[in-house]
Scaffold this active site. Structure first.
Site, PDB file in Angstrom:
ATOM      1  N   SER A 115       0.868  -1.181   0.000  1.00 35.12           N
ATOM      2  CA  SER A 115       0.000   0.000   0.000  1.00 35.12           C
ATOM      3  C   SER A 115       0.897   1.221   0.000  1.00 35.12           C
ATOM      4  O   SER A 115       2.088   1.128   0.347  1.00 35.12           O
ATOM      5  CB  SER A 115      -0.856  -0.019   1.276  1.00 35.12           C
ATOM      6  OG  SER A 115      -1.457   1.241   1.508  1.00 35.12           O
ATOM      7  N   TYR A 160      -1.803  -1.339  10.923  1.00 30.38           N
ATOM      8  CA  TYR A 160      -2.005  -1.579   9.485  1.00 30.38           C
ATOM      9  C   TYR A 160      -0.835  -1.000   8.674  1.00 30.38           C
ATOM     10  O   TYR A 160      -0.253  -1.676   7.818  1.00 30.38           O
ATOM     11  CB  TYR A 160      -3.332  -0.976   9.008  1.00 30.38           C
ATOM     12  CG  TYR A 160      -3.522  -1.142   7.510  1.00 30.38           C
ATOM     13  CD1 TYR A 160      -3.837  -2.391   6.973  1.00 30.38           C
ATOM     14  CD2 TYR A 160      -3.349  -0.069   6.636  1.00 30.38           C
ATOM     15  CE1 TYR A 160      -3.977  -2.568   5.596  1.00 30.38           C
ATOM     16  CE2 TYR A 160      -3.496  -0.234   5.262  1.00 30.38           C
ATOM     17  CZ  TYR A 160      -3.808  -1.482   4.748  1.00 30.38           C
ATOM     18  OH  TYR A 160      -3.937  -1.648   3.397  1.00 30.38           O
TER      19      TYR A 160
HETATM   20  N1  LIG Z   1      -8.895  -0.605  -0.583  1.00 31.49           N
HETATM   21  C1  LIG Z   1      -7.840   0.147  -0.297  1.00 31.49           C
HETATM   22  O1  LIG Z   1      -7.965   1.373  -0.101  1.00 31.49           O
HETATM   23  C2  LIG Z   1      -6.466  -0.472  -0.267  1.00 31.49           C
HETATM   24  C3  LIG Z   1      -5.356   0.396  -0.418  1.00 31.49           C
HETATM   25  C4  LIG Z   1      -4.076  -0.170  -0.371  1.00 31.49           C
HETATM   26  C5  LIG Z   1      -3.907  -1.518  -0.186  1.00 31.49           C
HETATM   27  N2  LIG Z   1      -5.007  -2.322  -0.037  1.00 31.49           N
HETATM   28  C6  LIG Z   1      -4.770  -3.753   0.184  1.00 31.49           C
HETATM   29  O2  LIG Z   1      -5.361  -4.486  -0.866  1.00 31.49           O
HETATM   30  C7  LIG Z   1      -5.690  -5.805  -0.422  1.00 31.49           C
HETATM   31  C8  LIG Z   1      -7.097  -6.137  -0.863  1.00 31.49           C
HETATM   32  O3  LIG Z   1      -7.994  -5.298  -0.174  1.00 31.49           O
HETATM   33  P1  LIG Z   1      -9.354  -4.747  -0.806  1.00 31.49           P
HETATM   34  O4  LIG Z   1      -9.246  -3.278  -0.834  1.00 31.49           O
HETATM   35  O5  LIG Z   1      -9.696  -5.463  -2.044  1.00 31.49           O
HETATM   36  O6  LIG Z   1     -10.341  -5.096   0.400  1.00 31.49           O
HETATM   37  P2  LIG Z   1     -11.643  -6.025   0.473  1.00 31.49           P
HETATM   38  O7  LIG Z   1     -12.603  -5.659  -0.591  1.00 31.49           O
HETATM   39  O8  LIG Z   1     -12.076  -5.932   1.902  1.00 31.49           O
HETATM   40  O9  LIG Z   1     -11.083  -7.475   0.173  1.00 31.49           O
HETATM   41  C9  LIG Z   1     -10.286  -8.163   1.102  1.00 31.49           C
HETATM   42  C10 LIG Z   1     -10.167  -9.605   0.686  1.00 31.49           C
HETATM   43  O10 LIG Z   1      -9.388 -10.300   1.689  1.00 31.49           O
HETATM   44  C11 LIG Z   1     -10.126 -11.431   2.134  1.00 31.49           C
HETATM   45  N3  LIG Z   1      -9.875 -11.712   3.541  1.00 31.49           N
HETATM   46  C12 LIG Z   1     -10.078 -10.886   4.603  1.00 31.49           C
HETATM   47  N4  LIG Z   1      -9.803 -11.530   5.745  1.00 31.49           N
HETATM   48  C13 LIG Z   1      -9.432 -12.792   5.398  1.00 31.49           C
HETATM   49  C14 LIG Z   1      -9.035 -13.938   6.133  1.00 31.49           C
HETATM   50  N5  LIG Z   1      -8.979 -13.927   7.475  1.00 31.49           N
HETATM   51  N6  LIG Z   1      -8.713 -15.080   5.468  1.00 31.49           N
HETATM   52  C15 LIG Z   1      -8.783 -15.123   4.116  1.00 31.49           C
HETATM   53  N7  LIG Z   1      -9.144 -14.062   3.355  1.00 31.49           N
HETATM   54  C16 LIG Z   1      -9.466 -12.917   3.991  1.00 31.49           C
HETATM   55  C17 LIG Z   1     -11.599 -11.051   1.912  1.00 31.49           C
HETATM   56  O11 LIG Z   1     -12.390 -12.228   1.741  1.00 31.49           O
HETATM   57  P3  LIG Z   1     -13.369 -12.843   2.852  1.00 31.49           P
HETATM   58  O12 LIG Z   1     -13.948 -11.720   3.637  1.00 31.49           O
HETATM   59  O13 LIG Z   1     -14.333 -13.598   2.023  1.00 31.49           O
HETATM   60  O14 LIG Z   1     -12.481 -13.735   3.660  1.00 31.49           O
HETATM   61  C18 LIG Z   1     -11.520 -10.289   0.602  1.00 31.49           C
HETATM   62  O15 LIG Z   1     -11.556 -11.186  -0.484  1.00 31.49           O
HETATM   63  C19 LIG Z   1      -5.446  -5.799   1.080  1.00 31.49           C
HETATM   64  O16 LIG Z   1      -4.220  -6.407   1.381  1.00 31.49           O
HETATM   65  C20 LIG Z   1      -5.404  -4.315   1.439  1.00 31.49           C
HETATM   66  O17 LIG Z   1      -4.630  -4.070   2.581  1.00 31.49           O
HETATM   67  C21 LIG Z   1      -6.256  -1.828  -0.087  1.00 31.49           C
END
Ligand SMILES: NC(=O)c1ccc[n+]([C@@H]2O[C@H](COP(=O)([O-])OP(=O)(O)OC[C@H]3O[C@@H](n4cnc5c(N)ncnc54)[C@H](OP(=O)(O)O)[C@@H]3O)[C@@H](O)[C@H]2O)c1
Length: 265
Positions: free
Chosen positions: A137, A150
């Site tokens: 990130s 985080y």
């Molecule tokens: N959105 C942002 O602003 C942003 C910015 C920078 C980086 N990121 C990073 O991008 C990545 C993806 O995030 P996103 O934004 O797409 O968020 P998201 O829509 O909340 O997706 C998160 C994914 O991780 C899975 N997950 C969560 N807890 C889990 C667990 N205990 N075991 C297995 N799977 C799990 C969720 O699936 P289930 O709930 O079905 O388990 C979901 O598929 C993350 O690493 C996040 O830190 C996000």
């Protein structure tokens, strides 16, 4: 023979978009998350649309044994691309945070990501072919008041990815740390960020755009990939400005929307 991409956190957001991109390119998929119904729905859609084989593994990656169980379930199946995408955040002052939640965050964002890499990397190095995409990130470059754990987990992902990428540079295996800024997914809700200034002060990108950028960076074998011009400028500013100034700026961005005060006590 078709190549296989394994994606954690493929049920929603950036991971789901990456799964669609890999399917479009003809990759067979291994999709992992806790929401089995969402994964099965996606696998049916991808099978129908692109004719790829999709293996769904319902797994909570905060469990210490989860990566080993995934490895066992795949029984030595060749994985060409590993995408460590699953992750979450928590918007709370550290002193008032729920320790269990911080612990599980470290477990998912760091431990599971490193363990999955440790399990799948050796075969890639041996074959002299393979790609790993780790979701870091822009937070990886910054200290993040009110989301301290985080931000620290993402700094660890960035450091780890850069170091391992260097270790395997002669093997034709690449490790890419993808660094998006605020992205429109379930992340904001899951982290309790709806009441913070973060998603209101910075440019918010779509999950599709982040996934396309990440996919291209991965294919080019880029080590650090910061998505978007404004995020690139933020990261550059963070590198050049005194740390205290950066801290004050992020403190502002991470404050509460209405009162402009730190997160709930
Ligand atoms: N959105 C942002 O602003 C942003 C910015 C920078 C980086 N990121 C990073 O991008 C990545 C993806 O995030 P996103 O934004 O797409 O968020 P998201 O829509 O909340 O997706 C998160 C994914 O991780 C899975 N997950 C969560 N807890 C889990 C667990 N205990 N075991 C297995 N799977 C799990 C969720 O699936 P289930 O709930 O079905 O388990 C979901 O598929 C993350 O690493 C996040 O830190 C996000």
């Amino acid at each position: 023979m078709r190549k296989t991409a394994l994606i954690t956190g493929a049920s929603k957001g950036i991971g789901r978009e990456l799964a669609i991109l890999f399917a479009k390119q003809g990759y067979d998929l291994v999709l992992i998350a806790r929401s089995k119904e969402l994964l099965v729905g996606l696998s049916k859609k991808l099978d129908k649309q692109y004719g790829v084989a999709v293996t769904v593994i319902e797994k909570d990656l905060t469990n210490l044994e989860a990566p080993e169980e995934i490895w066992e379930e795949l029984k030595g199946r060749e994985v060409d691309v590993l995408v460590n995408n699953a992750g979450f955040g928590d918007y709370k002052e550290f002193a008032h945070s729920e320790w269990e939640k911080q612990y599980f965050m470290i477990q998912l964002n760091i431990t599971a990501l490193m363990h999955m890499t440790r399990l799948f990397l050796p075969a890639m190095v041996e074959r002299g072919e393979g790609k790993i995409l780790n979701l870091a990130s822009t937070a990886a470059f910054l200290p993040g008041p009110n989301m301290s754990v985080y931000y620290a987990t993402k700094a660890a992902v960035l450091s780890f990815s850069q170091a391992v990428s260097r270790e395997v540079r002669k093997s034709n295996v690449t490790v890419t740390a993808l660094c998006p800024g605020p992205t429109s997914t379930n992340f904001e809700n899951a982290a309790g960020l709806v009441n913070s200034k973060l998603f209101h002060s910075l440019k918010v990108t779509s999950a599709r755009k982040v996934a396309v950028y990440g996919y291209k960076a991965l294919m080019r074998g880029k080590t650090v990939a910061v998505e978007g011009l404004s995020n690139k400028l933020l990261v550059l500013g963070a590198k050049l400005a005194p740390r205290g100034l950066v801290l004050t700026m992020i403190d502002q961005i991470q404050s509460k929307l209405r009162e402009g005060k730190p997160a709930d006590k």
